[in-house]
Every structure is written in C-alpha cells, then in structure tokens.
Write an enzyme that holds these catalytic residues in place. Structure first.
Site, PDB file in Angstrom:
ATOM      1  N   PHE A  66       0.856  -1.188   0.000  1.00 25.22           N
ATOM      2  CA  PHE A  66       0.000   0.000   0.000  1.00 25.22           C
ATOM      3  C   PHE A  66       0.888   1.233   0.000  1.00 25.22           C
ATOM      4  CE2 PHE A  66      -3.768   2.421   0.809  1.00 25.22           C
ATOM      5  CZ  PHE A  66      -4.805   1.585   0.432  1.00 25.22           C
ATOM      6  N   GLN A  69      -6.646  15.604   4.793  1.00 21.51           N
ATOM      7  CA  GLN A  69      -6.167  14.889   3.607  1.00 21.51           C
ATOM      8  C   GLN A  69      -7.219  14.929   2.498  1.00 21.51           C
ATOM      9  OE1 GLN A  69      -5.431  10.440   3.600  1.00 21.51           O
ATOM     10  NE2 GLN A  69      -3.370  11.184   3.250  1.00 21.51           N
ATOM     11  N   HIS A 122      -8.367  13.545  -1.309  1.00 22.28           N
ATOM     12  CA  HIS A 122      -8.194  12.506  -2.319  1.00 22.28           C
ATOM     13  C   HIS A 122      -8.384  13.167  -3.678  1.00 22.28           C
ATOM     14  CE1 HIS A 122      -8.727   8.879  -4.630  1.00 22.28           C
ATOM     15  NE2 HIS A 122      -8.388   8.161  -3.579  1.00 22.28           N
ATOM     16  N   LEU A 161     -15.811   8.464  -4.020  1.00 18.59           N
ATOM     17  CA  LEU A 161     -14.431   8.182  -4.419  1.00 18.59           C
ATOM     18  C   LEU A 161     -14.329   7.361  -5.697  1.00 18.59           C
ATOM     19  CD1 LEU A 161     -12.137   7.013  -1.469  1.00 18.59           C
ATOM     20  CD2 LEU A 161     -11.860   8.913  -3.039  1.00 18.59           C
ATOM     21  N   GLU A 188      -7.873   5.016  -6.780  1.00 16.02           N
ATOM     22  CA  GLU A 188      -6.603   5.279  -7.443  1.00 16.02           C
ATOM     23  C   GLU A 188      -6.294   4.230  -8.505  1.00 16.02           C
ATOM     24  OE1 GLU A 188      -5.176   5.881  -3.702  1.00 16.02           O
ATOM     25  OE2 GLU A 188      -4.638   7.968  -4.056  1.00 16.02           O
ATOM     26  N   ARG A 219      -0.896  11.487  -3.676  1.00 11.87           N
ATOM     27  CA  ARG A 219      -2.189  12.162  -3.585  1.00 11.87           C
ATOM     28  C   ARG A 219      -2.069  13.677  -3.484  1.00 11.87           C
ATOM     29  NH1 ARG A 219      -5.717   8.468   0.698  1.00 11.87           N
ATOM     30  NH2 ARG A 219      -5.987   6.721  -0.703  1.00 11.87           N
ATOM     31  N   HIS A 229     -11.015  13.944   2.622  1.00  9.43           N
ATOM     32  CA  HIS A 229     -11.077  12.512   2.882  1.00  9.43           C
ATOM     33  C   HIS A 229     -10.843  12.150   4.352  1.00  9.43           C
ATOM     34  CE1 HIS A 229     -11.025   8.361   1.774  1.00  9.43           C
ATOM     35  NE2 HIS A 229      -9.763   8.167   2.008  1.00  9.43           N
ATOM     36  N   ARG A 287      -1.592  11.502   6.595  1.00 11.54           N
ATOM     37  CA  ARG A 287      -1.755  10.111   7.020  1.00 11.54           C
ATOM     38  C   ARG A 287      -1.390   9.136   5.900  1.00 11.54           C
ATOM     39  NH1 ARG A 287      -5.729   6.294   6.264  1.00 11.54           N
ATOM     40  NH2 ARG A 287      -7.085   7.757   5.185  1.00 11.54           N
TER      41      ARG A 287
END
Lengths: 588, 76
Positions: free
Chosen positions: A119, A240, A242, A252, A255, A286, A353, A398
């Site tokens: 990730f 944050q 997105h 959303l 990605e 991002r 987000h 984050r």
C-alpha cells in the site's frame, strides 16, 4: 431543570471502530459500559475503509516495526509525535492478532497466515522499496472489522444506546469530566449519562467541506462538544484530500483507475500532470496530484460548465479492461456522475477525505491540555481515540491503512488506561454539579425559541462553500484571511438557526441543527489554524510559504473556541525506546 | 409523520454512496410507494451497507420481495 440520570463506569460516545474497540476492553474487564451511537454501530463510517490494517507481520516479505515507524514519521512530514508512532507500530501485530482471535475474516495465504498486500508509502529498509504490510478482508476490511467488534461487544455485555446523540460534556469545577448530556432520538428525551470515564470516539468532521468523501454522519460531534467545554482542538489545518472524488457528489473513484492507465485532462484536453510530475505523471502521490488539479482550476483551465472540475479519462482502456480490472467503476460513474466512462470522461475534483487533527491526547488515550506550565496536563475522566483524536500519529499527512491501525491501537489503549485509572481512583462517582445540564438545555431552548432565524441547510451550505474555496487543497494568503472573516460570520449565523418542526420524537431537523453547531466549531478551528501556519507541510500547502519550516513551525497548533485563540505546543521528537528520526526532505 | 422521520434517519449510513442514493430516493419517490413497497424499503434499510450498495448498483440480485423497490432505487 433536573434531568434523568443514568450511571455507568464508562460512557463511550461513538460506535465505530475505535469506540467499539475501547468498549470491548472495558466490558471484558467487567466494567459497566455504555456506547452511544447516532446510527446502528455497524453502519458507522469505519465501514468505508477498504484498504486494510497496516502491521509489520512480515508474512510475505521481511518487515519490522522500525521500518513502519519510519514510514509513518516521514509520511507525517515530521509533525507526528514519535513516541505515539513508536507505540502504534509496536502494538500493530498484537492488535491484528487479537482481532483475528475475535473472529475477523482476514484474507489468508495458502499456509493459513494472514495475507498482506502493498500500500502507498509502506516501505522496507527505511524507504527503499514497497513491502506488503496491509492486512485486509477483501475490499471490505472496515465492514468486517465493525461486525467482528460488534459481535464481541455483545458477548461481553456492552450496552448500546443506538440512535442517541451526545450533546455536551459535563465537567466539574476543577475540570474533571463527569459524563455527557445526550438526546434519545426516538423519544426526544434528554438525559444525563454519568460516568467515571468518558471516551470520545466520534470520528471526523469531513462534512465541513463541499467536496467530501465522508458520510453525512461525520459531523465532528466530539470536536464540537470538546471545544464548547473549553478543550482546545489540535492541528485542524491538516486535512487529507483525495484527488478523484466525483464532482458534485464526493464519491471516491479509486486510485486503481489511474493505476490501470486512466489520466486527468483540463478543459483544453491537455494531460497536465506531465507538467507537474514528468515522471510519475498521474500516479504521483495524492497531495501532488490534488495540488496540480487545484492549480489548473484556479488558473482557469478547469472543465465543466463552471470550469470547476477536472476530467478523468479512461475510455481509451476499452470496455473489457474497464469491466474486468475496475469492477464497479462503471456503475459508480453512471450513478453518481451521469457518465458512462466507456464513452466519456468522469468529472472529478480533489475531495476531503480524512481529518488528521482533533482532540489532543497522549498515546494512553488521555485528553491533554496546557495547564500550569505543562502543555500536556491530563484532563481527569476524559479520553479520546480514532479520527476525532489527535494523538498525533498522522501529523500533517496520514498513510493509507494507518487509520484502522490507529483506531485499534488507541481504542484499546484508551480502554486499558480507563481500567487502570478506575482501579487507582476508587469506585464511587463524584456528585454532579448543579449546572451539569445547563449548556445542553440552553442550546436546545435557544433552538426551540428562535424566531426569524436562519435555515440550517443554508448555513451549512455556506460553511461548506467557504471551506472549499478558502481552505482547500492549495492555500492562498488572501483567500485564507478573507476565509477567516467569512467562516466567523457563518459561525455567528449558526447561533441563530431556526427549525420549523418542533416535535420531540425523531426530529431529524433538530439533530441536523445540533450537528451544524459541531461542524462550525471544526470549520472555524481549521481556517484560523491554517491562516496562522506560515509554512507548507504535508497536506497544508501555502502559495506564499511553499517550504516546510522546521525552525519556526515544527509544533502543534491548539485552537480554543473561547476568543478563537491559538496556542502552540512542541512535537514529541523523542520516541519511547529508539533514537529519534531526524527531519529530512520528504521525497518518494 | 414520525415514521417517515425514522426512515429518513435510517437512510443515514456509513457509506456516502448510500447517503446520496437513499436520501434522493426518499425525496423523489417515497411518497408514491404503496404499503408493501414501503415495507420492503424499510426492511432493506436493515441490510449491511456494503450489501445494500451492491444491490443498488446491480452487483448482485435482490430476493424477489425486494425486486420492485431495488429496481426503483436503481432507476434513481
């Protein structure tokens, strides 16, 4: 007026991942625990988490908590507290295995061990190459986690108060927290829930922005209650974003679409990411992609009839690839953007987000505030965990899969601390002050008595517009200063909201007015904190101070509602047992 | 009508997708549902979020008693 009182060892406000993890710890220690939740617990926003839980189990490749700790500190752009981050990364394996024992259906390897996938931002050997660290249950990790914790709590006899909304904190003269006032939606009754320990696990306030991936319930109720009770809110300039939320809806677009070869276009049909990130292009991180999109829109190259969005093109991938490798995307685009991505591009905007800031806590889950020269004096009886808390493990940004880890580790830690505190401080409840319910009742009376006031929907819409325009992805000094003035006006109007429906039972209009009170506290805190922070760090990017400034700004912001005042406190640069990680430029 | 208020609140979900779909449906269509359809819709709200979203987005098929309402939800 004396309200009915119910008495517990611990009251937990919020039934998502962190609240239920804390509750489980307490109920298993045979304490009398109440969990309040606005919605049925398994419908909390934790359900939206797909990616997984980060833990250095090393089931696929060699891994260890030192590397995870480094990634998290670097990801936080050095604003994260290194003691809390060490604590979280070291505890990760333990909380994942515990969850497995509670019955969590993790994906597994052929040999039976928990499967792990890579990730973004999770690396081996201090940033050298990606490592599989995310433990997941298909693309439903949050869903599985909530169901597992809910079942475990039922077994442990946690008492759930479903469709209850907490209104305000109750504090003694000396500041000790003694419980909350709360509204039962079904009956419209207000009650005092008295407790030796009050744990906030109310989630984030992502609904302050017009473009948000957050569910409607994410109204920052804990932040509002804390602010009204004189508790400062920490680091709320850090949100944050997105890059690809559907314009106008917020939903959303994963990605993975860009991973499979989709790319972004401005109104001229230009693939602009080539200018901003010549190598990574549309697959840059991002924050880089979000800022490039915001710049295109601000400079007049946005698409759509109002020039306020960017186009995500994927028709060139062909129907087969789209259906096979990006399942669900076509339905999502058709349903929420009214376009068929096989033929037309999807209009997208950078979308709020996750909230990195929140109620200041230490890694034990205790709420801490400046007092008597100590920036982190414990508020007795008050604890917080999860997105509503700022512990601070995410700092200015984050990493994916660290949010589920955060709520497990610090939900548990808060529970353990409550148990320890209750054992050392005896068993009896302190008596409630005479004015325990005054704040909540006066807010309700004001709302019921308001004449020729403002509509909740209008004030809410203006709040979201101001936040979006003045405190978005990319921050400009003139817009920030003007934004502070505007959001304070919105906050004043929120004090004059009027509802036409005054009925008691299931009055959703009243609930929404009370939620708006909480949202505006968070919105004001965010704008005032962002305007004051004269540097760029993590998710906070200013056009006029484009560099990180560790000399002047490696510190946490604290915003107080009273006078909308700011204070600062140092970042914990010293971990618990290892050497500090010194700040470096954050490059990937 | 309090029953409608209760249903409106239960359209508040953990997933934004459902918030948008269900609140929109409630505004546009709920008035015109007959008693059986209202009952079916209310029961659907007891489904877990991900299962409900899969139904509405057509990733899986509903039980026969929910088919009519799910079709309406899909039509928007």
């Amino acid at each position: 007026m004396a309200l009915p009182v119910r008495t517990f060892d611990a009251v937990i406000v919020g039934g998502g991942g962190s609240g239920m993890r804390a509750a489980l710890e307490l109920a298993r220690a045979d304490l009398k625990v109440a969990v309040l939740s606005k919605v049925f617990p398994t419908r909390s926003h934790t359900v939206a988490a797909q990616g997984g839980v980060a833990a250095s189990l090393g089931n696929i490749d060699e891994d260890n908590w030192h590397w995870h700790m480094y990634d998290t500190i670097k990801g936080s752009d050095y604003l994260g507290d290194q003691d809390a981050i060490e604590f979280m990364c070291r505890k990760a394996n333990e909380v994942v295995y515990e969850l497995e024992h509670f019955g969590m259906p993790f994906d597994r390897l052929a040999g039976g061990k928990i499967y792990q996938r890579p990730f973004g931002g999770h690396m081996r050997e201090y940033g050298k190459s990606p490592v599989p660290r995310a433990c997941a249950a298909a693309d439903r990790t949050g869903h599985a986690l909530l169901h597992t914790l809910y079942q475990a709590n039922l077994k442990a006899r946690t008492q759930f108060f479903v469709e209850w909304m907490a209104l305000d904190l109750i504090r003694a003269q000396d500041g000790t927290v003694l419980g909350v006032t709360a509204l039962e939606m079904e009956t419209g009754e207000v009650m005092v829930l008295q407790a030796k320990a009050t744990v906030f696990a109310t989630g984030g306030a992502g609904r302050i922005f017009a473009a948000s991936t957050n569910a409607f319930i994410n109204t920052g109720d804990g932040l509002g209650m804390a602010a009204r009770a004189g508790i400062p809110l920490q680091d709320l300039e850090f949100w944050q974003f997105h890059p690809t939320g559907v314009a106008g809806a917020g939903v959303l677009i994963t990605e993975g679409v860009r991973g499979e070869g989709g790319y972004l276009l401005n109104k001229n049909g230009e693939r602009f990411m080539e200018r901003y990130a010549p190598n990574a292009k549309d697959l840059a991180s991002r924050d880089v992609v979000s800022r490039a999109m915001a710049t295109e829109i601000k400079e007049g190259r946005g698409a759509g009839k109002d020039g306020d969005c960017i186009l995500l093109k994927l028709d060139h991938l062909g129907e087969e690839v789209i259906s096979k490798r990006l399942p669900g995307i076509r339905e999502i685009a058709k349903t929420f953007a009214n376009v068929d991505p096989v033929k037309d591009p999807i209009p997208v905007v950078p979308t709020c987000h996750y909230q990195m800031g929140g109620i200041p806590t230490n890694y034990r889950g205790q709420v801490v505030v400046p007092a008597n020269g100590n920036p982190e004096t414990v508020v007795p009886g008050f604890y917080a965990a999860g997105e509503c808390a700022c512990v601070s493990v995410h700092g200015a940004n984050r990493l994916g899969c660290n949010s589920l880890l955060d709520l497990l580790v610090f939900g548990k830690s808060a529970g353990e601390t409550v148990i320890r505190d209750l054992r050392s401080e005896g068993k009896s409840h302190r008596s409630l002050p005479g004015d325990a319910s005054d704040l909540a009742l006066s807010r309700l009376a004001r709302l019921d008595g308001q004449k020729s006031g403002e509509r909740v929907a209008d004030v809410g819409a203006d709040m979201r517009r101001v936040m979006q325009l003045h405190c978005g992805v990319f921050r400009f000094p003139d817009l920030l200063t003007e934004g502070v003035r505007k959001i304070k006006e919105v906050a004043e109007r929120a004090g004059r909201t009027e509802i036409t429906d005054k009925s008691r039972t299931f009055n959703t209009a009243r609930v929404e007015a009370l939620e708006l009170d909480n949202l505006v506290e968070t919105a004001v805190a965010s704008l005032v904190s962002a305007d004051a922070r004269k540097e760029s760090r993590g998710s906070h990017d200013r056009a006029d101070f484009h560099q990180r400034d560790d000399v002047n700004w490696m510190k946490h912001t604290l915003w107080y509602k009273q006078g909308s005042r700011l204070e600062y406190k140092p970042v914990h640069r010293k971990p618990l047992t290892v050497e500090p990680f010194e700040p470096k430029a954050r490059v990937y | 009508m309090r029953e409608l208020d209760r249903i409106r609140w239960r359209c508040r979900r953990g997933l934004l997708e459902l918030d948008l779909l269900l609140s929109g449906f409630l505004e546009r269509r709920f008035d015109r549902l007959d008693a059986a359809e209202r009952q079916a819709f209310t029961e659907l709200l007891d489904q877990p979020d991900n299962d409900l979203l899969d139904l509405v987005l057509g990733r899986c098929e509903p039980a026969p008693r929910y088919r009519a309402v799910v079709e309406m939800l899909r039509a928007g």
